[in-house]
Enzyme design. Structure first.
Site, PDB file in Angstrom:
ATOM      1  N   CYS A   9      46.119  20.942  22.735  1.00 32.67           N
ATOM      2  CA  CYS A   9      46.109  20.053  23.915  1.00 32.67           C
ATOM      3  C   CYS A   9      47.547  19.887  24.378  1.00 32.67           C
ATOM      4  CB  CYS A   9      45.416  18.726  23.609  1.00 32.67           C
ATOM      5  SG  CYS A   9      46.219  17.707  22.358  1.00 32.67           S
ATOM      6  N   ARG A  15      43.677  14.574  21.632  1.00 33.43           N
ATOM      7  CA  ARG A  15      42.481  15.424  21.601  1.00 33.43           C
ATOM      8  C   ARG A  15      42.487  16.483  20.507  1.00 33.43           C
ATOM      9  NH1 ARG A  15      43.127  17.068  27.737  1.00 33.43           N
ATOM     10  NH2 ARG A  15      45.275  16.811  27.025  1.00 33.43           N
ATOM     11  N   ASP A 122      42.073  14.125  29.401  1.00 30.36           N
ATOM     12  CA  ASP A 122      43.175  13.517  28.665  1.00 30.36           C
ATOM     13  C   ASP A 122      42.938  12.001  28.573  1.00 30.36           C
ATOM     14  OD1 ASP A 122      45.537  12.533  27.749  1.00 30.36           O
ATOM     15  OD2 ASP A 122      46.793  13.681  29.111  1.00 30.36           O
TER      16      ASP A 122
HETATM   17  P1  4NP Z   1      46.761  14.819  24.177  1.00 32.63           P
HETATM   18  O1  4NP Z   1      47.116  13.513  25.025  1.00 32.63           O
HETATM   19  O2  4NP Z   1      47.223  15.995  24.986  1.00 32.63           O
HETATM   20  O3  4NP Z   1      45.275  14.772  24.055  1.00 32.63           O
HETATM   21  O4  4NP Z   1      47.489  14.669  22.864  1.00 32.63           O
HETATM   22  C1  4NP Z   1      48.402  13.202  25.473  1.00 32.63           C
HETATM   23  C2  4NP Z   1      49.324  12.689  24.597  1.00 32.63           C
HETATM   24  C3  4NP Z   1      50.577  12.334  25.041  1.00 32.63           C
HETATM   25  C4  4NP Z   1      50.916  12.496  26.366  1.00 32.63           C
HETATM   26  C5  4NP Z   1      49.992  13.041  27.247  1.00 32.63           C
HETATM   27  C6  4NP Z   1      48.744  13.398  26.789  1.00 32.63           C
HETATM   28  N1  4NP Z   1      52.192  12.122  26.839  1.00 32.63           N
HETATM   29  O5  4NP Z   1      52.437  12.224  28.047  1.00 32.63           O
HETATM   30  O6  4NP Z   1      53.035  11.711  26.016  1.00 32.63           O
END
Ligand code: 4NP
Length: 152
Positions: A9, A15, A122
């Site tokens: 991800c 995720r 997300d």
């Molecule tokens: P992930 O979610 O891609 O599902 O781990 C996110 C985690 C952190 C961030 C964005 C999406 N961020 O901008 O820090």
């Protein structure tokens, strides 16, 4: 031979840690190795987001020992399958591929199973509800992957 599966991800804290933990819980560890990574490096070395840890715990999975890492070109060599959560992850991963074989390893996670939805959204900026629905989507796809891999 062991099949190596990488879940990817954006941040590797919401995720893909869930996808790693969920698939791991459904497969024979002698047949399938599961890991996860993020396309960005903002959270390298961190444990998963507390909301992902909480929703996993609700379903008796402990993902708290996972450690965030960044996706890299070597992962195309190290893994047989690379599952991405959304189209943006897909583009970021494909951009690092060097040939057709590497490209064919990359698939949207929700292309497995019979979901009408194609992307795992997300949940980072949303509430706890988002984590529950993300868990269910990932669980559904991982059930289909595990059913296939466990019979290999
Ligand atoms: P992930 O979610 O891609 O599902 O781990 C996110 C985690 C952190 C961030 C964005 C999406 N961020 O901008 O820090």
């Amino acid at each position: 031979m062991i099949t190596k599966v990488l879940m990817v991800c954006l941040g590797n804290i919401c995720r893909s840690p869930l996808a790693e933990g969920i698939l791991q819980s459904k497969v024979d560890p002698e047949k399938v190795f599961v890991d996860s990574a993020g396309t960005t490096g903002y959270h390298i070395g961190n444990e998963p987001d507390r909301r992902s840890i909480a929703v996993a715990r609700k379903y008796d999975l402990d993902i708290s020992k996972q450690c965030c890492r960044k996706f890299g070109a070597q992962d195309f060599t190290d893994f047989d399958r690379i599952y991405v959560m959304d189209q943006s992850n897909y583009e970021n991963v494909i951009a690092q591929s060097k040939n057709e074989l590497e490209k064919t390893k990359v698939k949207l996670l929700l292309s497995e199973g019979d979901s009408d939805i194609v992307e795992v959204p997300d949940p980072y900026y949303g509430g706890e509800d988002g984590f529950e629905s993300v868990f269910q989507m990932i669980d559904h796809a991982c059930e289909a992957i595990a059913a296939e891999l466990n019979t290999k």
